[in-house]
Design an enzyme around this catalytic site. Structure first.
Site, PDB file in Angstrom:
ATOM      1  N   ASN A 152       1.584  -2.579  25.545  1.00  0.00           N
ATOM      2  CA  ASN A 152       1.413  -2.438  24.179  1.00  0.00           C
ATOM      3  C   ASN A 152       1.138  -1.071  23.616  1.00  0.00           C
ATOM      4  O   ASN A 152       1.321  -0.946  22.441  1.00  0.00           O
ATOM      5  CB  ASN A 152       0.140  -3.284  23.910  1.00  0.00           C
ATOM      6  CG  ASN A 152      -0.892  -2.658  24.742  1.00  0.00           C
ATOM      7  OD1 ASN A 152      -1.193  -2.256  25.770  1.00  0.00           O
ATOM      8  ND2 ASN A 152      -2.255  -2.799  23.963  1.00  0.00           N
ATOM      9  N   GLY A 228      -4.278  -4.270  31.806  1.00  0.00           N
ATOM     10  CA  GLY A 228      -3.334  -5.502  31.765  1.00  0.00           C
ATOM     11  C   GLY A 228      -4.182  -6.458  31.468  1.00  0.00           C
ATOM     12  O   GLY A 228      -5.316  -6.520  31.209  1.00  0.00           O
ATOM     13  N   SER A 229      -3.408  -7.437  31.912  1.00  0.00           N
ATOM     14  CA  SER A 229      -3.849  -9.165  31.370  1.00  0.00           C
ATOM     15  C   SER A 229      -5.017  -9.312  32.534  1.00  0.00           C
ATOM     16  O   SER A 229      -5.051  -8.892  33.699  1.00  0.00           O
ATOM     17  CB  SER A 229      -2.915 -10.047  31.747  1.00  0.00           C
ATOM     18  OG  SER A 229      -2.246 -10.148  32.761  1.00  0.00           O
ATOM     19  N   THR A 230      -5.814 -10.403  32.297  1.00  0.00           N
ATOM     20  CA  THR A 230      -6.812 -10.708  33.003  1.00  0.00           C
ATOM     21  C   THR A 230      -6.321 -11.404  34.252  1.00  0.00           C
ATOM     22  O   THR A 230      -6.755 -11.289  35.339  1.00  0.00           O
ATOM     23  CB  THR A 230      -7.817 -11.702  32.263  1.00  0.00           C
ATOM     24  OG1 THR A 230      -8.400 -10.850  31.032  1.00  0.00           O
ATOM     25  CG2 THR A 230      -8.992 -12.326  33.261  1.00  0.00           C
ATOM     26  N   THR A 232      -3.472 -10.751  35.897  1.00  0.00           N
ATOM     27  CA  THR A 232      -2.769  -9.899  36.825  1.00  0.00           C
ATOM     28  C   THR A 232      -4.186  -9.071  37.329  1.00  0.00           C
ATOM     29  O   THR A 232      -4.095  -8.662  38.408  1.00  0.00           O
ATOM     30  CB  THR A 232      -1.899  -8.901  36.122  1.00  0.00           C
ATOM     31  OG1 THR A 232      -1.165  -9.561  35.283  1.00  0.00           O
ATOM     32  CG2 THR A 232      -1.333  -7.964  37.128  1.00  0.00           C
ATOM     33  N   GLU A 250      -9.228  -2.601  33.073  1.00  0.00           N
ATOM     34  CA  GLU A 250      -9.363  -2.777  31.929  1.00  0.00           C
ATOM     35  C   GLU A 250      -8.331  -3.936  31.531  1.00  0.00           C
ATOM     36  O   GLU A 250      -7.252  -4.004  31.549  1.00  0.00           O
ATOM     37  CB  GLU A 250      -8.618  -1.597  31.259  1.00  0.00           C
ATOM     38  CG  GLU A 250      -9.417  -0.393  31.627  1.00  0.00           C
ATOM     39  CD  GLU A 250     -11.099  -0.267  31.150  1.00  0.00           C
ATOM     40  OE1 GLU A 250     -11.272  -1.024  30.310  1.00  0.00           O
ATOM     41  OE2 GLU A 250     -11.601   0.537  31.831  1.00  0.00           O
ATOM     42  N   CYS A 285      -5.552  -4.534  22.703  1.00  0.00           N
ATOM     43  CA  CYS A 285      -6.372  -5.178  23.268  1.00  0.00           C
ATOM     44  C   CYS A 285      -7.650  -5.315  22.595  1.00  0.00           C
ATOM     45  O   CYS A 285      -8.737  -6.252  22.592  1.00  0.00           O
ATOM     46  CB  CYS A 285      -6.807  -4.716  24.811  1.00  0.00           C
ATOM     47  SG  CYS A 285      -6.971  -2.980  24.632  1.00  0.00           S
ATOM     48  N   GLU A 464     -13.815   3.562  31.868  1.00  0.00           N
ATOM     49  CA  GLU A 464     -12.894   4.961  31.972  1.00  0.00           C
ATOM     50  C   GLU A 464     -13.360   5.726  30.818  1.00  0.00           C
ATOM     51  O   GLU A 464     -14.509   5.286  30.119  1.00  0.00           O
ATOM     52  CB  GLU A 464     -11.351   4.208  31.841  1.00  0.00           C
ATOM     53  CG  GLU A 464     -10.965   3.566  33.013  1.00  0.00           C
ATOM     54  CD  GLU A 464      -9.606   3.378  32.947  1.00  0.00           C
ATOM     55  OE1 GLU A 464      -8.911   3.350  31.888  1.00  0.00           O
ATOM     56  OE2 GLU A 464      -8.926   2.732  34.116  1.00  0.00           O
TER      57      GLU A 464
HETATM   58  P1  NAD Z   1       0.201  -7.588  32.573  1.00  0.00           P
HETATM   59  O1  NAD Z   1      -0.979  -7.780  33.189  1.00  0.00           O
HETATM   60  O2  NAD Z   1       1.207  -8.579  32.540  1.00  0.00           O
HETATM   61  O3  NAD Z   1       1.132  -6.057  32.974  1.00  0.00           O
HETATM   62  C1  NAD Z   1       0.484  -4.812  33.256  1.00  0.00           C
HETATM   63  C2  NAD Z   1       0.903  -4.215  34.218  1.00  0.00           C
HETATM   64  O4  NAD Z   1       0.722  -4.466  35.475  1.00  0.00           O
HETATM   65  C3  NAD Z   1       2.444  -4.002  34.089  1.00  0.00           C
HETATM   66  O5  NAD Z   1       2.838  -2.323  34.586  1.00  0.00           O
HETATM   67  C4  NAD Z   1       2.948  -4.838  35.294  1.00  0.00           C
HETATM   68  O6  NAD Z   1       4.275  -4.513  35.721  1.00  0.00           O
HETATM   69  C5  NAD Z   1       2.086  -4.646  36.355  1.00  0.00           C
HETATM   70  N1  NAD Z   1       1.962  -6.050  37.060  1.00  0.00           N
HETATM   71  C6  NAD Z   1       2.145  -7.195  36.797  1.00  0.00           C
HETATM   72  N2  NAD Z   1       1.962  -8.179  38.028  1.00  0.00           N
HETATM   73  C7  NAD Z   1       1.244  -7.094  39.067  1.00  0.00           C
HETATM   74  C8  NAD Z   1       0.720  -7.286  40.237  1.00  0.00           C
HETATM   75  N3  NAD Z   1       0.797  -8.541  40.836  1.00  0.00           N
HETATM   76  N4  NAD Z   1       0.296  -6.390  40.884  1.00  0.00           N
HETATM   77  C9  NAD Z   1       0.292  -4.989  40.428  1.00  0.00           C
HETATM   78  N5  NAD Z   1       0.791  -4.783  39.016  1.00  0.00           N
HETATM   79  C10 NAD Z   1       1.287  -5.838  38.360  1.00  0.00           C
HETATM   80  O7  NAD Z   1      -0.155  -7.215  31.252  1.00  0.00           O
HETATM   81  P2  NAD Z   1       0.930  -6.909  29.991  1.00  0.00           P
HETATM   82  O8  NAD Z   1       1.369  -8.257  29.435  1.00  0.00           O
HETATM   83  O9  NAD Z   1       1.762  -5.766  30.120  1.00  0.00           O
HETATM   84  O10 NAD Z   1      -0.138  -6.211  28.902  1.00  0.00           O
HETATM   85  C11 NAD Z   1      -0.831  -7.130  28.005  1.00  0.00           C
HETATM   86  C12 NAD Z   1      -2.362  -7.439  28.411  1.00  0.00           C
HETATM   87  O11 NAD Z   1      -3.081  -6.011  28.500  1.00  0.00           O
HETATM   88  C13 NAD Z   1      -3.317  -8.015  27.342  1.00  0.00           C
HETATM   89  O12 NAD Z   1      -4.087  -9.141  28.109  1.00  0.00           O
HETATM   90  C14 NAD Z   1      -4.162  -6.807  26.765  1.00  0.00           C
HETATM   91  O13 NAD Z   1      -5.497  -7.228  26.496  1.00  0.00           O
HETATM   92  C15 NAD Z   1      -4.390  -6.114  28.149  1.00  0.00           C
HETATM   93  N6  NAD Z   1      -4.857  -4.665  27.841  1.00  0.00           N
HETATM   94  C16 NAD Z   1      -6.022  -4.455  28.064  1.00  0.00           C
HETATM   95  C17 NAD Z   1      -6.513  -3.070  27.590  1.00  0.00           C
HETATM   96  C18 NAD Z   1      -7.942  -2.671  27.983  1.00  0.00           C
HETATM   97  O14 NAD Z   1      -8.039  -1.312  27.581  1.00  0.00           O
HETATM   98  N7  NAD Z   1      -8.918  -3.439  28.469  1.00  0.00           N
HETATM   99  C19 NAD Z   1      -5.533  -2.301  26.879  1.00  0.00           C
HETATM  100  C20 NAD Z   1      -4.350  -2.648  26.596  1.00  0.00           C
HETATM  101  C21 NAD Z   1      -3.840  -3.925  27.048  1.00  0.00           C
END
Ligand code: NAD
Length: 483
Positions: A152, A228-230, A232, A250, A285, A464
């Site tokens: 994002n 990333g997502s909760t 993952t 995060e 996010c 962080e």
């Molecule tokens: P995602 O979890 O699908 O992917 C994030 C990253 O993890 C990508 O690089 C992906 O390739 C990698 N990944 C996927 N599966 C994995 C695994 N099994 N092991 C290790 N790495 C793996 O998330 P997304 O769809 O890219 O991002 C959107 C999400 O991120 C939303 O839920 C958003 O709220 C969250 N987000 C959180 C913050 C924060 O600071 N808290 C900031 C931005 C986005």
């Protein structure tokens, strides 16, 4: 224009994936493939980790001023090509070019500069004991660390992780999202020009379940910083736990923006409230997707708010007048439109938007959704509990502070909240009771890089930002000397 073919950065060299397999990278504005990204395998991850292991001791022994100088040089190189980076980020993610130019890329530069500056004066503690002993704490780099980032805010979050990791003296293997791999790849090229020693920064592109998982499981990776997502995040936590790795997670959010009747609803503040829901198509996010409004002003607020949301322009991300571009992928577009359908099925009234948008000409294949505002759904509905991560805001009335607090805190997430009130006592009282890692009062997305950043509950583990990041990326060692 020929398709862009990205490379991995391993041991200071740009390399094709060992199995010569590539993933298609789509331009969300048109739905067309415009680049190919390495679909790396375990062999690439292993080579990158081996390069990092070899580079780690030398990098840890490099004076912090020199590490800082290289980070500054990288920041300068990115800044010199800001327009190119912004255009690439916008093309890769669908976000408005104006946003990439004003937010994403400048912030990536600031992340590098901030941690370059922060590492030099960073000191550690000492504790003298009356009985004639002194303790001091060494904060040593961990060795090899993994940084995994989402789509994002691609370069913004990529640098948010690699900058403190490198500044603190770690060798890094980083994995950007395979959905938006381009700007990290360009940063990798510039890191060679900046003069980073080979193996200090490695970038391995590819799918999460392969490359990401292999990094998390690799025995030589000491820590994982993940955004990333909760879902993952839970997988990463499960893989890391039996290996006792340091973890910073995060994750997702379902953030409330809470507007009290005594709020200063100037035009500028209302613009910020609108932005807090729809900036970057709602794909931040920290976006406030639940808008809680005190009942005594609910009707009047709704009319003013809707007028502003209806005026938002969805369109070509390259146009200066565009407020919202395209959603990042076909899959995410399906998810967001599915959430709107679910909100309707739950009995929600769509006050504006609610549909995918078909734009003309070359944009016809793009993934556009109109900014959508929904009311009439209880706080417990799936719509008000699940992260949508798109241009969808629900309006929820409340009567008093206690009810607002119960609704705001009543989700499994706890990332960020924003609060709008002119009552100073209420601001402090309510802010302290919100179960969120970040609370903004009469503002939104005002970020000071020195502050702790992160979420409570299912929004993450650890913090962080500022010294929190430097602490995460180092191992404290207490040394006690008797004299
Ligand atoms: P995602 O979890 O699908 O992917 C994030 C990253 O993890 C990508 O690089 C992906 O390739 C990698 N990944 C996927 N599966 C994995 C695994 N099994 N092991 C290790 N790495 C793996 O998330 P997304 O769809 O890219 O991002 C959107 C999400 O991120 C939303 O839920 C958003 O709220 C969250 N987000 C959180 C913050 C924060 O600071 N808290 C900031 C931005 C986005």
């Amino acid at each position: 224009m020929p398709s862009l073919r990205l490379a991995n950065l391993i041991d200071g060299r740009l390399q094709a994936p060992r199995q010569e397999r590539w993933l298609e990278v789509f331009e969300p504005a048109t739905g067309e493939v415009f680049a190919h990204c390495p679909e790396s395998s375990f062999a690439d991850v292993d080579a990158a980790v081996a390069a990092a292991v070899a580079a780690a001791p030398g990098w840890a022994a490099t004076p912090s001023e020199q590490r800082a100088r290289l980070l500054q040089r990288l920041a300068d190189l990115i800044e010199a090509r800001l327009d190119e980076f912004a255009a690439l980020e916008s093309r890769d993610s669908g976000k408005p070019l104006s946003l990439a130019r004003s937010l994403d890329i400048p912030r990536a530069v600031s992340n590098l500069r901030y941690f370059a500056a922060a590492i030099v004066p960073w000191s550690s503690e000492s504790h003298a004991m009356e009985l004639g002993a002194i303790n001091y704490t060494l904060r040593q780099p961990l060795g090899v660390v993994a940084c995994i980032s989402p789509w994002n805010l691609p370069l913004y979050l990529f640098t948010w992780k690699i900058a403190p990791a490198l500044a603190a003296g770690n060798a890094v293997v980083a994995k950007p999202s395979e959905i938006t791999p381009c700007t990290a790849a360009l940063l990798g090229e510039l890191s060679i020009e900046a003069g980073f020693p080979p193996g200090v920064l490695n970038i391995v592109q590819g799918r999460g379940p392969e490359v990401g998982q292999a990094l998390v499981e690799h025995r030589d990776v000491k820590a994982v910083s993940f955004t990333g997502s909760t879902r993952t995040g839970a997988q990463i936590a499960a893989a890391a736990a039996p290996r006792f790795k340091k973890l910073s997670l995060e994750l997702g959010g379902k953030n409330p923006a809470i507007v009290f009747a005594d709020a200063d609803l100037s035009d500028a503040n209302l613009d910020t409230i609108v932005r807090s829901g729809f900036a970057n198509q709602g794909e931040i996010c920290l976006c406030g997707s639940r808008l809680l409004v005190q009942r005594s002003i609910y009707d009047a607020f709704r009319e003013r708010y809707l007028a502003k949301v209806r005026a938002l322009r969805v369109g070509d991300p390259r146009e200066a007048a565009t407020d919202l571009g395209a959603l990042v992928s076909r899959e995410h577009f399906d998810k967001v439109t599915g959430c709107i359908a679910q909100a309707r099925a739950e009995g929600g009234r769509v006050l504006c938007g609610g549909d995918a948008l078909a734009l003309p000409g070359p944009l016809a294949g793009g993934w556009y959704v109109a900014p959508t505002v929904i009311e009439g759904l209880g706080p417990e509905t799936a719509t008000n509990q699940q992260e949508i991560f798109g241009p969808v805001v629900t309006l929820i009335p409340f009567d008093d502070e206690a009810q607002a607090l119960a609704i705001a805190n009543g989700t499994g997430y706890g990332l960020a909240a924003s609060l709008w009130t002119t009552d100073l006592s209420r601001a402090h009282r309510f802010g302290a009771q919100l179960d969120f890692g970040i609370v903004w009062i009469n503002c939104w997305l005002l970020r000071d890089l020195r502050t702790p950043f992160g979420g409570a509950k299912q929004s993450g583990v650890g913090r962080e930002g500022g010294v929190e990041a430097l602490r995460f990326f180092t191992e404290p060692k207490n040394i006690c000397i008797r004299y």
